[in-house]
Motif scaffolding. Structure first.
Motif, PDB file in Angstrom:
ATOM      1  N   VAL A  70      33.730  46.557  45.387  1.00 30.07           N
ATOM      2  CA  VAL A  70      32.988  47.860  44.941  1.00 30.07           C
ATOM      3  C   VAL A  70      33.047  47.483  43.389  1.00 30.07           C
ATOM      4  CG1 VAL A  70      33.583  50.227  44.534  1.00 30.07           C
ATOM      5  CG2 VAL A  70      33.945  49.315  46.800  1.00 30.07           C
ATOM      6  N   ALA A  71      34.303  47.221  42.828  1.00 27.68           N
ATOM      7  CA  ALA A  71      34.106  47.226  41.388  1.00 27.68           C
ATOM      8  C   ALA A  71      33.318  46.084  40.874  1.00 27.68           C
ATOM      9  CB  ALA A  71      35.778  46.823  40.920  1.00 27.68           C
ATOM     10  N   ALA A  72      33.097  44.798  41.508  1.00 30.63           N
ATOM     11  CA  ALA A  72      32.196  43.779  41.147  1.00 30.63           C
ATOM     12  C   ALA A  72      30.640  43.812  41.348  1.00 30.63           C
ATOM     13  CB  ALA A  72      32.857  42.609  41.659  1.00 30.63           C
ATOM     14  N   SER A 130      32.548  41.095  32.409  1.00 34.39           N
ATOM     15  CA  SER A 130      33.902  42.173  32.960  1.00 34.39           C
ATOM     16  C   SER A 130      33.866  41.614  34.483  1.00 34.39           C
ATOM     17  CB  SER A 130      33.551  43.417  32.857  1.00 34.39           C
ATOM     18  OG  SER A 130      33.287  43.850  31.385  1.00 34.39           O
ATOM     19  N   ASN A 131      32.793  41.658  35.155  1.00 33.88           N
ATOM     20  CA  ASN A 131      33.051  41.640  36.507  1.00 33.88           C
ATOM     21  C   ASN A 131      33.758  40.130  37.016  1.00 33.88           C
ATOM     22  OD1 ASN A 131      32.318  44.018  36.835  1.00 33.88           O
ATOM     23  ND2 ASN A 131      30.236  43.576  37.860  1.00 33.88           N
ATOM     24  N   VAL A 132      32.980  38.967  36.134  1.00 38.02           N
ATOM     25  CA  VAL A 132      33.438  37.878  36.347  1.00 38.02           C
ATOM     26  C   VAL A 132      34.741  37.640  36.342  1.00 38.02           C
ATOM     27  CG1 VAL A 132      33.255  35.400  35.443  1.00 38.02           C
ATOM     28  CG2 VAL A 132      31.009  36.843  35.938  1.00 38.02           C
ATOM     29  N   GLY A 133      35.375  38.338  34.986  1.00 39.95           N
ATOM     30  CA  GLY A 133      36.696  38.334  34.823  1.00 39.95           C
ATOM     31  C   GLY A 133      37.495  38.931  35.809  1.00 39.95           C
ATOM     32  N   GLU A 134      37.088  40.089  36.453  1.00 37.97           N
ATOM     33  CA  GLU A 134      38.043  40.838  37.434  1.00 37.97           C
ATOM     34  C   GLU A 134      38.156  39.887  38.558  1.00 37.97           C
ATOM     35  OE1 GLU A 134      35.714  44.360  37.974  1.00 37.97           O
ATOM     36  OE2 GLU A 134      35.975  44.844  35.854  1.00 37.97           O
ATOM     37  N   ILE A 135      36.952  39.277  39.077  1.00 35.90           N
ATOM     38  CA  ILE A 135      37.021  38.405  40.346  1.00 35.90           C
ATOM     39  C   ILE A 135      37.774  37.246  40.076  1.00 35.90           C
ATOM     40  CG2 ILE A 135      35.727  37.108  41.942  1.00 35.90           C
ATOM     41  CD1 ILE A 135      33.491  39.098  41.508  1.00 35.90           C
ATOM     42  N   VAL A 182      39.604  50.113  36.601  1.00 36.73           N
ATOM     43  CA  VAL A 182      38.936  49.201  35.475  1.00 36.73           C
ATOM     44  C   VAL A 182      37.474  49.534  35.703  1.00 36.73           C
ATOM     45  CG1 VAL A 182      38.309  46.898  34.849  1.00 36.73           C
ATOM     46  CG2 VAL A 182      40.815  47.483  35.487  1.00 36.73           C
ATOM     47  N   ASN A 183      36.753  49.764  36.679  1.00 33.91           N
ATOM     48  CA  ASN A 183      35.563  49.588  37.160  1.00 33.91           C
ATOM     49  C   ASN A 183      35.062  51.086  36.547  1.00 33.91           C
ATOM     50  OD1 ASN A 183      32.937  48.820  38.412  1.00 33.91           O
ATOM     51  ND2 ASN A 183      33.582  50.596  40.048  1.00 33.91           N
ATOM     52  N   LEU A 184      35.712  52.106  36.717  1.00 34.41           N
ATOM     53  CA  LEU A 184      35.419  53.440  36.480  1.00 34.41           C
ATOM     54  C   LEU A 184      35.361  53.703  34.945  1.00 34.41           C
ATOM     55  CD1 LEU A 184      34.802  56.271  37.427  1.00 34.41           C
ATOM     56  CD2 LEU A 184      37.124  56.814  37.423  1.00 34.41           C
ATOM     57  N   THR A 212      36.323  51.315  32.240  1.00 31.32           N
ATOM     58  CA  THR A 212      35.785  50.226  31.330  1.00 31.32           C
ATOM     59  C   THR A 212      34.290  50.228  31.437  1.00 31.32           C
ATOM     60  OG1 THR A 212      36.346  48.173  32.549  1.00 31.32           O
ATOM     61  CG2 THR A 212      37.999  49.068  30.877  1.00 31.32           C
ATOM     62  N   ASP A 213      33.784  50.306  32.770  1.00 35.22           N
ATOM     63  CA  ASP A 213      32.315  49.932  32.726  1.00 35.22           C
ATOM     64  C   ASP A 213      31.612  51.212  32.728  1.00 35.22           C
ATOM     65  OD1 ASP A 213      33.191  47.516  33.702  1.00 35.22           O
ATOM     66  OD2 ASP A 213      32.279  47.705  35.846  1.00 35.22           O
ATOM     67  N   GLY A 214      32.326  52.271  32.488  1.00 37.43           N
ATOM     68  CA  GLY A 214      31.331  53.558  32.558  1.00 37.43           C
ATOM     69  C   GLY A 214      30.973  53.879  31.164  1.00 37.43           C
TER      70      GLY A 214
HETATM   71 CA   LIG Z   1      32.960  46.121  37.099  1.00 40.22          CA
END
Ligand SMILES: [Ca+2]
Ligand SMILES: Nc1ncnc2c1ncn2[C@@H]1O[C@H](COP(=O)(O)OP(=O)(O)OP(=O)(O)O)[C@@H](O)[C@H]1O
Length: 884
Positions: free
Chosen positions: A279-281, A696-701, A724-726, A728-730
């Protein structure tokens, strides 16, 4: 009795209005209450609930919700509720974004809504077409879309095209006299004009007899097809990219889960973590954010007086390599002043500025008066062959109507001719001006019922039609050397950047045919006017800035070659070896031939609107992205064919506005340049937040994947991933969409329209920064875990904090194509605020005790922060030195 059968005065009576005065404001108000707005019932907009529900239709979100439900049933209440809340908040955010985008689009539509010229309380004024009511007296001109059903009161060569109604694309000639027959179809009611049909020629007035759904159009409106919502090329590209990214994210997430399970993690835990990660990535929100960024950019453009009609134009604007612009009104002010008069083989000059009527006519320092032969008649004819009116408002003179016409009125006043002279003449017929004919004529009748024709227009057009010439001692046959003298006078005026206009007349016998085909021949040439139209102040700089940005400015004008050349030189548009082409040269050239030389051409003079299409095509074949301006009906095809069609908000016709993708509210060339800057900037900002989100997503994964590969515990728990998704990405991503342009945006060449999203090193930036973000979060986690292997929550808090901080620092790196050190980080206030509020939320989650069990966190000490911050800066700063 039908409207078309009635005499005009019967119509007036029935509608309680006089065509001299129009409706009163009171009447208007009352009628609007009674009949409603003059609008066709349009389709309903999507309901708020649907937009909200749409935020949850995403597949992975549904799985997440299902998984959470399971978690809740297994007793993990806190986790389940926390995840639910985050998903809900996320949904709300998406909802508000979408609503905002939709609202600003609706506002845009409103801004480009058509206006009508209406007579109310005795004064002509402009109102929104939707505010018209039955009984309103309106004026229509070539290029207008007729705003309501009207009974024609007066028609000057009025022709309309009614294909929207009848499917018949041949124009219909309109007149004002009643028709006695009954049961006529719409197309046979030639003294009526109908809503949404087009004026293709001429002008006229009419009285509104039907509005809104009570129009012929309204009756068939229910059959009209709905307009589909179109996506811009970029949105489309992103949707495609999104599919790839979803696949990749799912694959990697599956890998994380599989490795985790293989390393001995509980299947259930890994599953929930995997779904959260997915969901986040998955950047499913990307197209929506792009739309928001586009519409925010559009609002900034409005502030700079450019209205975007098609969102896709915002993208194309950034690629523009040629601006083809009209001269008159766009590069110049379109405030004409007669400076020179040529008559009786003599050049006279006129003093005074602008539309002010102070000034005199001189010949060699001698003030000339009305007794000088032909002078009075020349100026009188200029007043009669005229559609403008001169008005005094608050001590200043204004021209209502065509500025060229206005200049003639001002000149006449300088000679002492007053508008009372109009009472002595009656205009019987008018052959209107258009850019193809380049002339206008009227047939006037004096008190003795003597009729004569007055024609004014471009000298090259009038000279071949003149058989005679007026001299000090009367009318003479035009001889070859007369023509030469006149041509020299024209050249002299044009070299001084003056627009030239010739005036001629012809007495008509009582019974002479008024057929337009034969009228404008065998004229008696009287004289020339030379008019000054000063360049707009801002244009010169806009042209040079555009040149620096790799954009060529090209002048296209109906004016004389020499006038155009002189003004182009003043504006620094024409380089020394630059070419000027005129209409007849264009006629003798194929698109291919034009294409071969077009890169050297900077000015096209004496062109008709038809030439514009050829010019657009030649530039496009040379590989250019062309912006083309236009205002008249005949400009519409070229505007449509160009990559960015531009119309004029003030002087433009409805037809060109409809064909265009950009409207200049102030008709100003400089506004085009501002819009292009904004277009480039919006695109760059979109690149910025794509870069940010994906890295950011690459980092998370990666932090999850590496931890699993190294047989470590989970570095982040599901709620943390979702948080984090909500957070930092928002906000930070949105704030990047509002970023100022980088200084060199207008010093780079235009973007290649074919370039992909990851062009110019963006792909490398995403992977390299993402990789480092993942690595530093992992290092932080490992360091913390090594020292306190019994305190997983502590290590996870460290990893979580490092990941968040690394992203919040990285967001500043994304602002520049060059390096994080290239720009002042505090320049973008929104971004600073967004980052500060994200940090605040982070602190709340870590330090506020009630939330600690929810987010699986624990308070950090100063030493921890030193570790976290030290690592967080690395990904962005490391590359700051290599500028890669
Ligand atoms: Ca994200
Ligand atoms: N109202 C008018 N009546 C008669 N002749 C006109 C009128 N306005 C312009 N002309 C003549 O027609 C010529 C061409 O005018 P046109 O409007 O096609 O080009 P333009 O005014 O130079 O505009 P642009 O630069 O936007 O093409 C002018 O140079 C002038 O001689």
């Amino acid at each position: 009795m039908k409207w078309y059968q009635m005499d005009v005065d019967v119509v007036e009576q029935k509608l309680h209005v006089t065509t001299k005065h129009g409706l009163s404001d009171k009447q208007v108000e009352q009628r609007r209450k009674q009949y409603g707005e003059n609008r066709l019932a349009s389709e309903k907009s999507t309901s708020k609930w649907l937009i909200f529900l749409k935020q949850f239709q995403d597949f992975m979100v549904l799985i997440l919700l299902a998984a959470t439900l399971v978690a809740g049933m297994l007793g993990e209440y806190i986790d389940a509720i926390a995840i639910m809340v985050i998903v809900l908040v996320n949904g709300f955010l998406g909802y508000f974004q979408e609503r905002k985008a939709e609202k600003s689009l609706a506002k845009l539509k409103e801004m480009s809504a058509p206006v009508a010229n209406v007579l109310r309380d005795g004064a002509w004024q402009k109102v929104l077409s939707q505010d018209l009511v039955v009984g309103d007296v309106i004026r229509i001109n070539s290029g207008d879309r007729i705003p309501a059903d009207i009974r024609v009161l007066q028609a000057n060569s009025l022709e309309t095209e009614e294909s929207a109604l009848t499917g018949e694309s041949l124009p219909v000639m309109k007149h004002a006299s009643p028709i006695s027959r009954d049961n006529l179809d719409a197309q046979d009611q030639v003294n009526m004009s109908f809503m949404n049909t087009l004026v293709t020629r001429g002008s006229g007035t009419g009285i509104v007899v039907g509005t809104g759904m009570n129009t012929v159009m309204g009756q068939i409106a229910s059959l009209m097809v709905k307009t589909k919502k179109t996506t811009t090329p970029l949105e489309h590209k992103l949707a495609e990219l999104g599919k790839v990214l979803i696949a990749v994210s799912l694959l990697l997430t599956a890998l994380v889960v599989l490795v985790g399970v293989y390393q001995g993690h509980a299947v259930y835990n890994m599953f929930l973590a995997g779904v959260s990660l997915a969901v986040a990535a998955i950047p499913e929100g990307l197209p929506a954010i792009v739309t928001v960024a586009l519409s925010l950019g559009v609002q900034r453009m409005i502030k700079k007086k450019a209205i975007v009609r098609k969102l896709s134009a915002v993208e194309t604007l950034g690629c523009a390599s040629v601006i083809c612009s009209d001269k008159t009104g766009t590069m110049t002010e379109n405030k004409m002043t007669v400076k020179e008069v040529f008559l009786n083989d003599k050049s006279l000059y006129v003093t005074g500025d602008g539309y002010d009527v102070k000034g005199n006519i001189f010949f060699n320092n001698h003030k000339m008066d009305r007794n000088y032969p032909n002078l009075e008649s020349m100026f009188l004819y200029g007043m009669l062959c005229n559609n403008a009116s001169l008005m005094l408002r608050k001590g200043k003179y204004y021209v209502d109507g065509d500025p060229t016409d206005g200049a003639l009125l001002v000149a006449a006043r300088k000679l002492g001719l007053s508008h009372q002279l109009y009472d002595n003449y009656r205009i019987i017929k008018e052959l209107p001006f258009d850019s193809d004919r380049k002339r206008m004529s009227v047939i006037a009748e004096d008190e003795n019922k003597m009729r004569f024709l007055i024609t004014k227009g471009a000298p090259e057009v009038l000279l071949p039609r003149s058989a005679y010439i007026m001299k000090e001692d009367g009318r003479k046959l035009m001889r070859g050397d007369d023509q030469q003298t006149i041509k020299r006078a024209i050249d002299g005026m044009a070299d001084n950047a003056l627009r030239t206009l010739a005036i001629a007349m012809k007495p008509l016998a009582k019974d002479e045919s008024l057929d337009s085909a034969v009228l404008e021949k065998d004229l008696s040439f009287i004289g020339l006017y030379g008019m000054m139209d000063p360049p707009r102040k801002e244009v010169k700089q806009a042209i040079s800035e555009s040149r620096e940005a790799g954009i060529k400015s090209v002048m296209i004008t109906g004016d004389h070659e020499k006038t155009a050349r002189a003004i182009a030189t003043q504006l620094n548009l024409l380089p020394e070896n630059g070419m000027v082409l005129n209409g007849s040269q264009l006629n003798n050239m194929s698109v291919g031939e034009l294409r071969d030389i077009i890169d050297q051409v900077y000015v096209f003079a004496r062109v008709t609107p038809e030439h514009k299409l050829k010019i657009v095509e030649a530039f496009q074949e040379e590989g250019h992205i062309v912006a083309m301006t236009g205002d008249g009906v005949n400009d519409a095809p070229a505007i449509k064919a160009s990559d960015i069609g531009i119309s004029m908000g003030e002087s433009g016709t409805d037809v060109t506005k409809e064909a265009s993708s950009l409207i200049l509210m102030d008709d100003n060339f400089a506004t085009i340049k501002s819009a292009i800057i904004e277009g480039r900037n919006i695109y760059e900002n979109i690149r910025k937040f794509i870069r940010y989100l994906l890295a950011s997503n690459v980092g998370e994964i990666l932090v999850m994947l590496f931890a699993m590969l190294l047989a470590m515990p989970l570095p982040l728990v599901p709620v943390q991933i979702l948080w984090v998704n909500l957070v930092t990405d928002g906000l930070p991503a949105m704030a990047l969409g509002l970023d100022q342009s980088e200084d060199d945006v207008m010093k780079r060449g235009p973007r290649n329209p074919k370039e992909g999203i990851f062009a110019r090193g963006l792909g490398f930036k995403v992977i390299s920064r993402g990789f480092l973000i993942g690595i530093v979060a992992l290092i932080a986690f490992m360091t913390a875990y090594q020292d306190n292997s019994d305190n997983l929550i502590y290590a996870q808090t460290i990893a979580f904090t490092t990941l968040v901080m690394a992203q919040l620092i990285h967001v500043f790196d994304c602002r520049s194509e060059h390096s994080i050190f290239a720009r002042n980080p505090f320049e973008n206030k929104y971004l600073v605020l967004a980052v500060l509020s994200s940090i605040l939320l982070l602190l709340v989650v870590i330090y506020w005790e009630p939330l600690q069990p929810v987010f699986h966190t624990t308070a950090l000490g100063l030493r921890d922060w030193a570790l976290v911050l030290g690592l967080s800066f690395l990904p962005s700063v490391l590359f700051g030195f290599t500028k890669k």
